[in-house]
Design a protein around this motif. Structure first.
Motif, PDB file in Angstrom:
ATOM      1  N   ARG A 118       0.656  -1.179   0.191  1.00  0.00           N
ATOM      2  CA  ARG A 118      -0.066  -0.085   0.107  1.00  0.00           C
ATOM      3  C   ARG A 118       0.742   1.218   0.094  1.00  0.00           C
ATOM      4  NH1 ARG A 118      -5.526  -0.735   1.252  1.00  0.00           N
ATOM      5  NH2 ARG A 118      -5.556   1.412   2.466  1.00  0.00           N
ATOM      6  N   LYS A 119       1.910   1.082   0.745  1.00  0.00           N
ATOM      7  CA  LYS A 119       2.999   2.484   0.901  1.00  0.00           C
ATOM      8  C   LYS A 119       3.538   2.897  -0.734  1.00  0.00           C
ATOM      9  CE  LYS A 119       6.764   3.857   3.536  1.00  0.00           C
ATOM     10  NZ  LYS A 119       7.948   3.591   4.471  1.00  0.00           N
ATOM     11  N   SER A 120       3.935   1.753  -1.087  1.00  0.00           N
ATOM     12  CA  SER A 120       4.726   2.104  -2.364  1.00  0.00           C
ATOM     13  C   SER A 120       3.742   2.366  -3.593  1.00  0.00           C
ATOM     14  CB  SER A 120       5.607   0.886  -2.910  1.00  0.00           C
ATOM     15  OG  SER A 120       4.624  -0.318  -3.202  1.00  0.00           O
ATOM     16  N   LEU A 121       2.525   1.958  -3.341  1.00  0.00           N
ATOM     17  CA  LEU A 121       1.437   2.097  -4.422  1.00  0.00           C
ATOM     18  C   LEU A 121       1.059   3.655  -4.242  1.00  0.00           C
ATOM     19  CD1 LEU A 121      -0.507  -1.154  -4.594  1.00  0.00           C
ATOM     20  CD2 LEU A 121       0.898  -0.254  -6.566  1.00  0.00           C
ATOM     21  N   ALA A 122       0.631   3.970  -2.868  1.00  0.00           N
ATOM     22  CA  ALA A 122       0.259   5.448  -2.389  1.00  0.00           C
ATOM     23  C   ALA A 122       1.459   6.423  -2.906  1.00  0.00           C
ATOM     24  CB  ALA A 122       0.334   5.521  -1.059  1.00  0.00           C
ATOM     25  N   SER A 123       2.572   6.231  -2.871  1.00  0.00           N
ATOM     26  CA  SER A 123       3.716   6.957  -3.153  1.00  0.00           C
ATOM     27  C   SER A 123       3.835   7.163  -4.725  1.00  0.00           C
ATOM     28  CB  SER A 123       5.093   6.660  -2.656  1.00  0.00           C
ATOM     29  OG  SER A 123       5.269   5.382  -3.100  1.00  0.00           O
ATOM     30  N   HIS A 124       3.638   6.041  -5.462  1.00  0.00           N
ATOM     31  CA  HIS A 124       3.627   6.253  -6.766  1.00  0.00           C
ATOM     32  C   HIS A 124       2.530   7.026  -7.199  1.00  0.00           C
ATOM     33  CE1 HIS A 124       2.491   5.063 -10.782  1.00  0.00           C
ATOM     34  NE2 HIS A 124       3.747   4.744 -11.241  1.00  0.00           N
ATOM     35  N   ALA A 125       1.204   6.782  -6.651  1.00  0.00           N
ATOM     36  CA  ALA A 125      -0.044   7.711  -7.016  1.00  0.00           C
ATOM     37  C   ALA A 125       0.252   9.150  -6.793  1.00  0.00           C
ATOM     38  CB  ALA A 125      -1.255   7.165  -6.241  1.00  0.00           C
ATOM     39  N   ARG A 126       0.672   9.492  -5.666  1.00  0.00           N
ATOM     40  CA  ARG A 126       1.122  10.582  -5.251  1.00  0.00           C
ATOM     41  C   ARG A 126       2.109  11.339  -6.230  1.00  0.00           C
ATOM     42  NH1 ARG A 126       1.101   9.112   0.032  1.00  0.00           N
ATOM     43  NH2 ARG A 126       3.498   8.978  -0.039  1.00  0.00           N
ATOM     44  N   LYS A 127       3.122  10.800  -6.721  1.00  0.00           N
ATOM     45  CA  LYS A 127       4.217  11.100  -7.669  1.00  0.00           C
ATOM     46  C   LYS A 127       3.215  11.438  -9.163  1.00  0.00           C
ATOM     47  CE  LYS A 127       7.195   8.192  -9.723  1.00  0.00           C
ATOM     48  NZ  LYS A 127       8.317   7.292  -9.891  1.00  0.00           N
ATOM     49  N   ALA A 128       2.575  10.414  -9.497  1.00  0.00           N
ATOM     50  CA  ALA A 128       1.950  10.726 -10.694  1.00  0.00           C
ATOM     51  C   ALA A 128       0.989  11.825 -10.764  1.00  0.00           C
ATOM     52  CB  ALA A 128       1.120   9.116 -10.992  1.00  0.00           C
ATOM     53  N   ALA A 129       0.374  11.997  -9.582  1.00  0.00           N
ATOM     54  CA  ALA A 129      -0.774  13.043  -9.450  1.00  0.00           C
ATOM     55  C   ALA A 129       0.202  14.479  -9.519  1.00  0.00           C
ATOM     56  CB  ALA A 129      -1.626  13.024  -8.364  1.00  0.00           C
ATOM     57  N   SER A 130       1.220  14.536  -8.815  1.00  0.00           N
ATOM     58  CA  SER A 130       2.160  15.582  -8.921  1.00  0.00           C
ATOM     59  C   SER A 130       2.254  16.116 -10.275  1.00  0.00           C
ATOM     60  CB  SER A 130       2.999  15.556  -7.796  1.00  0.00           C
ATOM     61  OG  SER A 130       3.972  14.655  -8.413  1.00  0.00           O
ATOM     62  N   LYS A 131       2.356  15.228 -11.135  1.00  0.00           N
ATOM     63  CA  LYS A 131       2.990  15.760 -12.452  1.00  0.00           C
ATOM     64  C   LYS A 131       1.738  16.219 -13.394  1.00  0.00           C
ATOM     65  CE  LYS A 131       6.492  12.160 -12.865  1.00  0.00           C
ATOM     66  NZ  LYS A 131       6.995  10.937 -13.455  1.00  0.00           N
ATOM     67  N   ARG A 132       0.494  16.068 -12.974  1.00  0.00           N
ATOM     68  CA  ARG A 132      -0.684  16.492 -13.776  1.00  0.00           C
ATOM     69  C   ARG A 132      -0.938  17.719 -13.277  1.00  0.00           C
ATOM     70  NH1 ARG A 132      -5.024  11.776 -13.063  1.00  0.00           N
ATOM     71  NH2 ARG A 132      -6.147  13.223 -14.407  1.00  0.00           N
ATOM     72  N   THR A 133      -1.797  18.687 -13.960  1.00  0.00           N
ATOM     73  CA  THR A 133      -2.073  19.994 -13.633  1.00  0.00           C
ATOM     74  C   THR A 133      -3.375  19.950 -12.789  1.00  0.00           C
ATOM     75  OG1 THR A 133      -3.574  20.255 -15.456  1.00  0.00           O
ATOM     76  CG2 THR A 133      -1.138  21.097 -15.597  1.00  0.00           C
ATOM     77  N   ALA A 134      -3.750  20.920 -12.053  1.00  0.00           N
ATOM     78  CA  ALA A 134      -4.769  20.968 -11.214  1.00  0.00           C
ATOM     79  C   ALA A 134      -6.104  20.795 -11.963  1.00  0.00           C
ATOM     80  CB  ALA A 134      -5.095  22.179 -10.654  1.00  0.00           C
ATOM     81  N   ALA A 135      -6.233  21.405 -13.376  1.00  0.00           N
ATOM     82  CA  ALA A 135      -7.191  21.640 -14.174  1.00  0.00           C
ATOM     83  C   ALA A 135      -7.297  20.133 -14.631  1.00  0.00           C
ATOM     84  CB  ALA A 135      -6.984  22.324 -15.394  1.00  0.00           C
ATOM     85  N   ASN A 136      -6.434  19.325 -15.030  1.00  0.00           N
ATOM     86  CA  ASN A 136      -6.416  17.919 -15.508  1.00  0.00           C
ATOM     87  C   ASN A 136      -7.073  16.981 -14.481  1.00  0.00           C
ATOM     88  OD1 ASN A 136      -5.746  15.342 -16.128  1.00  0.00           O
ATOM     89  ND2 ASN A 136      -4.742  16.174 -17.671  1.00  0.00           N
TER      90      ASN A 136
END
Length: 167
Positions: A118-136
């Motif tokens: 869960r920890k590694s998947l959560a960190s990956h999700a955060r990293k992926a989300a941070s690359k996207r714009t707020a509008a996206n």
């Protein structure tokens, strides 16, 4: 080969008008489970997700390729034109030899299963989300609401309320 349950769930998502990424999510979920069960390992959460997406593409889900891997040269496009002009040729796929299959299974088993925690998947999700714009991200959330349905929307609202109460 993906399990029948996974293929059925992806087909259901397609019928409901969900995005291809949502349909592919079923295959990714199955792959994460395989890593957790120790059927094989993955070096990172990203690799486990990539294996799941690859399975989804092979099963006919129209998931677009990663943007960085779409780079094509002039030579490639020229060769594509010539091959299409020659007519549609059936792709011949050979079954992998038992020795090769065994070797790849052994290699995957040597990998760790910590990439599906869960920890590694959560960190990956955060990293992926941070690359996207707020509008996206906002547009994706709005689309999710449109395709979710009343029951699931209610459950999501209750979950959000619980999360807000905790913090």
């Amino acid at each position: 080969m993906p399990e029948a349950k996974t293929r059925r769930a992806a087909a259901k998502a397609k019928r409901e008008g969900k995005a291809p990424s949502t349909q592919a999510g079923e295959f990714v979920r199955e792959e994460i489970e395989h890593v957790r069960e120790g059927k094989h390992g993955a070096r990172s959460a990203e690799q486990a997700i990539a294996i799941g997406l690859s399975k989804a593409r092979r099963a006919g889900v129209k998931v677009p390729a990663k943007k960085s891997s779409r780079k094509s040269t002039g030579k490639r496009t020229a060769s594509k034109k010539s091959s299409s002009a020659a007519g549609h040729r059936k792709k011949v796929t050979q079954k992998s030899s038992a020795k090769r299959s065994r070797a790849s299974t052994k290699a995957l088993k040597r990998e760790s299963s910590t990439s599906a925690t869960r920890k590694s998947l959560a960190s990956h999700a955060r990293k992926a989300a941070s690359k996207r714009t707020a509008a996206n991200r906002s547009a994706a959330a709005k689309k999710a609401v449109r395709t979710k349905g009343a029951h699931a929307r209610s459950a999501a609202a209750k979950k959000a309320a619980r999360t807000r109460a905790r913090s």
